[in-house]
Write an enzyme that holds these catalytic residues in place. Structure first.
Site, PDB file in Angstrom:
ATOM      1  N   HIS A  49       1.037  -0.952   0.087  1.00 13.94           N
ATOM      2  CA  HIS A  49      -0.020   0.087   0.219  1.00 13.94           C
ATOM      3  C   HIS A  49       0.705   0.850  -0.059  1.00 13.94           C
ATOM      4  O   HIS A  49       0.296   2.542  -0.341  1.00 13.94           O
ATOM      5  CB  HIS A  49      -1.574  -0.122   0.783  1.00 13.94           C
ATOM      6  CG  HIS A  49      -2.049  -1.431   1.420  1.00 13.94           C
ATOM      7  ND1 HIS A  49      -2.991  -1.010   0.343  1.00 13.94           N
ATOM      8  CD2 HIS A  49      -2.552  -1.941   1.841  1.00 13.94           C
ATOM      9  CE1 HIS A  49      -4.092  -2.114   0.222  1.00 13.94           C
ATOM     10  NE2 HIS A  49      -3.730  -2.838   1.369  1.00 13.94           N
ATOM     11  N   GLN A 151      -0.293 -13.700   4.528  1.00 11.48           N
ATOM     12  CA  GLN A 151      -1.368 -13.011   4.718  1.00 11.48           C
ATOM     13  C   GLN A 151      -3.293 -13.664   4.214  1.00 11.48           C
ATOM     14  O   GLN A 151      -3.204 -14.549   3.354  1.00 11.48           O
ATOM     15  CB  GLN A 151      -1.338 -11.840   4.777  1.00 11.48           C
ATOM     16  CG  GLN A 151      -1.008 -10.578   5.136  1.00 11.48           C
ATOM     17  CD  GLN A 151      -1.053  -9.439   4.676  1.00 11.48           C
ATOM     18  OE1 GLN A 151      -0.230  -8.321   4.657  1.00 11.48           O
ATOM     19  NE2 GLN A 151      -2.479  -8.403   4.974  1.00 11.48           N
ATOM     20  N   GLU A 153      -6.751 -13.040   4.602  1.00 12.03           N
ATOM     21  CA  GLU A 153      -7.523 -11.565   4.906  1.00 12.03           C
ATOM     22  C   GLU A 153      -8.770 -11.735   3.842  1.00 12.03           C
ATOM     23  O   GLU A 153      -8.931 -10.726   2.887  1.00 12.03           O
ATOM     24  CB  GLU A 153      -6.362 -10.810   3.995  1.00 12.03           C
ATOM     25  CG  GLU A 153      -6.026 -10.534   3.019  1.00 12.03           C
ATOM     26  CD  GLU A 153      -5.040  -9.568   2.719  1.00 12.03           C
ATOM     27  OE1 GLU A 153      -5.326  -8.260   3.570  1.00 12.03           O
ATOM     28  OE2 GLU A 153      -3.522  -9.669   2.084  1.00 12.03           O
ATOM     29  N   ALA A 178      -7.946  -5.684   7.968  1.00 12.53           N
ATOM     30  CA  ALA A 178      -9.041  -4.106   6.481  1.00 12.53           C
ATOM     31  C   ALA A 178      -9.217  -4.739   5.476  1.00 12.53           C
ATOM     32  O   ALA A 178     -10.213  -4.772   5.858  1.00 12.53           O
ATOM     33  CB  ALA A 178      -7.407  -3.071   6.872  1.00 12.53           C
ATOM     34  N   ASP A 179      -8.809  -5.900   5.416  1.00  5.08           N
ATOM     35  CA  ASP A 179      -9.702  -6.417   3.884  1.00  5.08           C
ATOM     36  C   ASP A 179      -9.946  -6.917   4.754  1.00  5.08           C
ATOM     37  O   ASP A 179     -11.931  -7.813   3.891  1.00  5.08           O
ATOM     38  CB  ASP A 179      -8.132  -7.702   2.887  1.00  5.08           C
ATOM     39  CG  ASP A 179      -7.602  -5.367   2.554  1.00  5.08           C
ATOM     40  OD1 ASP A 179      -8.573  -5.278   1.418  1.00  5.08           O
ATOM     41  OD2 ASP A 179      -6.860  -6.080   2.657  1.00  5.08           O
TER      42      ASP A 179
END
Length: 267
Positions: A49, A151, A153, A178-179
């Site tokens: 990001h 990850q 997610e 978050a995701d």
């Protein structure tokens, strides 16, 4: 050169040590070095990001190298070519985002290992990781010292978590709050009770499978929860968020301003 490659972060995970980290999103080696002097166990250099190029990642690895904090790189994706570059510049621990299936996990494992264990391209003579060809037996040492984190997610990843945990070569699984919360229908709300229940369950399943469990919690209370649930590598802040909070708080001492909340609880 008879140097032995070591990875203190991986060794800590093997021993079950709790390791506290910080997210680096500022893309500068100067900020990375400042963070490295603070004493965090690990520092995540974010290439997903944050707008980091491979050369940016390289410079931040150099900045962190003299200190005890251990660097972890999150590339923008888990492609074989990108992984090769990131490993060649000296990364020993990778966090690969958006791993939804066991097959994806196996592909990432293969991309990070030299033959015959995988398909990592050979170029040690031009790689910082091998000290430009000066480390003896580098390929075998690199395979052994590499730490691979993936990850989980998304809803799909949750459905495949047990299969992902069975993939040999995965050292740890990181829950992306978050995701994950967005995928579950609770965008920007990782604190929702249902999301919290799922996070706790995932951490338990990960540790029960003999893997390390990781999390990013910008809210200290959430970080403490995750540690209590068994997560053993937890990032407790993001450099850019801490910077904006400090800026806003300092300005508020002298001016009446309307700004974003300094108590944001999600990444």
């Amino acid at each position: 050169m008879n140097a032995l490659l070591s990875n203190p972060f991986k060794e800590g995970l093997r021993k079950g040590d709790t390791q506290i980290g910080l997210w680096l999103s500022s893309t500068t080696s100067y900020m990375a070095e400042i963070a490295a002097t603070s004493g965090y166990d690990w520092l995540l250099i974010d290439g997903e990001h944050a707008p980091n190029t491979v050369q940016d990642l390289y410079h931040q690895l150099q900045a962190i190298a003299p200190y005890a904090s251990q660097p972890v790189i999150r590339p923008i994706e888990g492609s074989k070519a990108l992984i090769k570059q990131v490993l060649d510049i000296g990364a020993q621990t990778l966090l690969i985002p958006m791993v939804d299936t066991a097959e994806q996990a196996r592909q990432v494992v293969s991309a990070t290992r030299y033959p015959p264990l995988g398909q990592r391209g050979v170029g040690a003579s031009v790689a910082r990781a091998a000290r430009w060809g000066r480390i003896d037996n580098y390929m075998a040492q690199a395979n052994e010292s590499l730490c691979l984190l993936v990850q989980v997610e998304s809803k799909v990843a949750l459905e495949n978590l047990d299969a992902i945990l069975e993939v040999e070569g995965i050292d740890g699984v990181f829950i992306g709050p978050a995701d994950l919360s967005a995928s579950l229908g609770y965008p920007d709300n990782a604190g929702h009770p249902e999301v919290q229940r799922i996070i706790e369950s995932c951490i338990y399943r990960i540790r029960a499978a003999g893997k390390a469990a990781g999390f990013l919690a910008v809210d200290p209370a959430m970080a403490q929860k995750c540690l209590a649930w068994g997560a053993n590598f937890v990032a407790v802040g993001v450099d850019t968020m801490l910077y904006t909070e400090a800026l806003d708080s300092r300005l508020a001492m002298f001016k009446s301003v309307q700004s974003v909340s300094t108590a944001k609880r999600s990444y």
